[in-house]
Design an enzyme around this catalytic site. Sequence first.
Site, mmCIF file in Angstrom:
data_model
loop_
_atom_site.group_PDB
_atom_site.id
_atom_site.type_symbol
_atom_site.label_atom_id
_atom_site.label_comp_id
_atom_site.label_asym_id
_atom_site.label_seq_id
_atom_site.Cartn_x
_atom_site.Cartn_y
_atom_site.Cartn_z
ATOM 1 N N CYS A 71 -15.084 -5.180 -1.364
ATOM 2 C CA CYS A 71 -16.436 -5.744 -1.335
ATOM 3 C C CYS A 71 -17.504 -4.661 -1.239
ATOM 4 C CB CYS A 71 -16.578 -6.733 -0.190
ATOM 5 S SG CYS A 71 -16.261 -6.033 1.441
ATOM 6 N N HIS A 367 -17.467 -7.806 5.995
ATOM 7 C CA HIS A 367 -17.747 -7.995 4.571
ATOM 8 C C HIS A 367 -19.075 -7.320 4.224
ATOM 9 C CE1 HIS A 367 -17.181 -9.780 0.686
ATOM 10 N NE2 HIS A 367 -18.209 -10.593 0.761
ATOM 11 N N ASN A 388 -22.910 -12.164 -3.753
ATOM 12 C CA ASN A 388 -21.573 -11.913 -3.222
ATOM 13 C C ASN A 388 -20.691 -11.331 -4.324
ATOM 14 O OD1 ASN A 388 -19.431 -11.847 -1.451
ATOM 15 N ND2 ASN A 388 -19.448 -14.025 -0.988
#
Length: 446
Positions: A71, A367, A388
Amino acid sequence: MKKKPITMDIINSCSEHYRADKNNKVYSDAVMRNGLVEVSLNNDSIRSMHFDFSHEIEVGRVTAQKKTARCWMFAALNAVRYSISHSLRMREVDFELSQNYTYFWDKLEKSNLFLENIIETMDRKLSDHEVAGLLKDPQSDCGQWDMFAKLIEKYGVVPLYAMPETQSGTDSKIINEIVNEKLRQGAKELRDMNRDGKSMEEIEEQKESILLDMYNIICHFLGEPPKTFDFEYWDLDGVFHRDQDITPLEFYHKYSKVKPIDYISIINFPTEDKPFGNTYSLKYLGSVVDDEPIKYLNLDIEVLRQAAIAQIKDGEQVVFGCDVGKMSHRELGILDTNLYNYETVLNTKFNMTKEERLMYRGTSLTHVMTFTGVNIVDGKPNRWKIQNSWGEAEGKKGFYIMSDEWFDEYVFKVIINKKHLSKEILKQYEKAPTILSPWDQVGPLF
């Protein structure tokens, strides 16, 4: 003090307490039938979290990290991607940078750092807690902005078509198993050489031999990175452009407006052991071996908020780190402290502060995403738009929405351009960092 077991008297008291409130049985039946998430979902929160923002950046489509923990890499590359496509007025809405290219160099650099750390600790016993920690997880997919910054400054970036994703870019389980197995084997070889009295020169030569093997293995999973490529695209005026035989580093320096030297990592860890206004780093943290430690400046959450707002208003998205699993709904794409009525449904209280959750290991940075919008009402934000890296199936085509209250509780880091920070803050960032334990809460890599 002798430990006390659960007795029947305690069990009877627990049962009486549960049965004393008739609502407990009603909610229990609902939760057992439908699950806590659906029973406690607060529809008022859903209605208030709509995708309209007073300040918003059109950054293109959402990417997908799939079954990997990259991520941080996707978020950082999204920021670089937008800086390139926006400045060049590219027509391709699907223009994307190669995560696989950066992933390759990250694997190799982490392998080298691990071996260097093994050499540094090779006089210690295997039972030493730091040696055991190194061997438990020699390397992983995880990382942070500052590690990404060192990678692109050394290796540059390439478009996705120059080094496409591979099977291991969709599911990294096997590549990590193999790489870590070889690194542990390498650690044994280096430690055995030290035990047998081999010279440091011989040990370093063996480390380089291990890196040759690591490069070969990583190439089998990800392919060999290109040394040059042709950069081709159409602009919005219908003009075709071609830049032939450009190296990844030349491409990065020529086209990316995002340069790591312009940014610093600001964190919010409001614990007594980390006073605001100081910088912090972790032992063994990093990927690229150099003389510049990765460090973070710890500041009040309001500083993070205002800096993020300023950067969005200036037309640039903000890379940030958070605890994404808390008070969130993946399918709806909502992050809100009021999203669930847990206290009502479970007939209990959750009253730990952000500081207390950090101290008691109840929260951490899990994250990394990017802010691409914020809604300002009467001078204050009430919700944030998020890009995202979990594909387009969830949220609104992969974009999420966050309440400002959630920002306070679960955002831990923002990456901010220095031009949006005061001279005082920049001076604080120049302080030498306090080196923390490798397992400090500041350190989880995601």
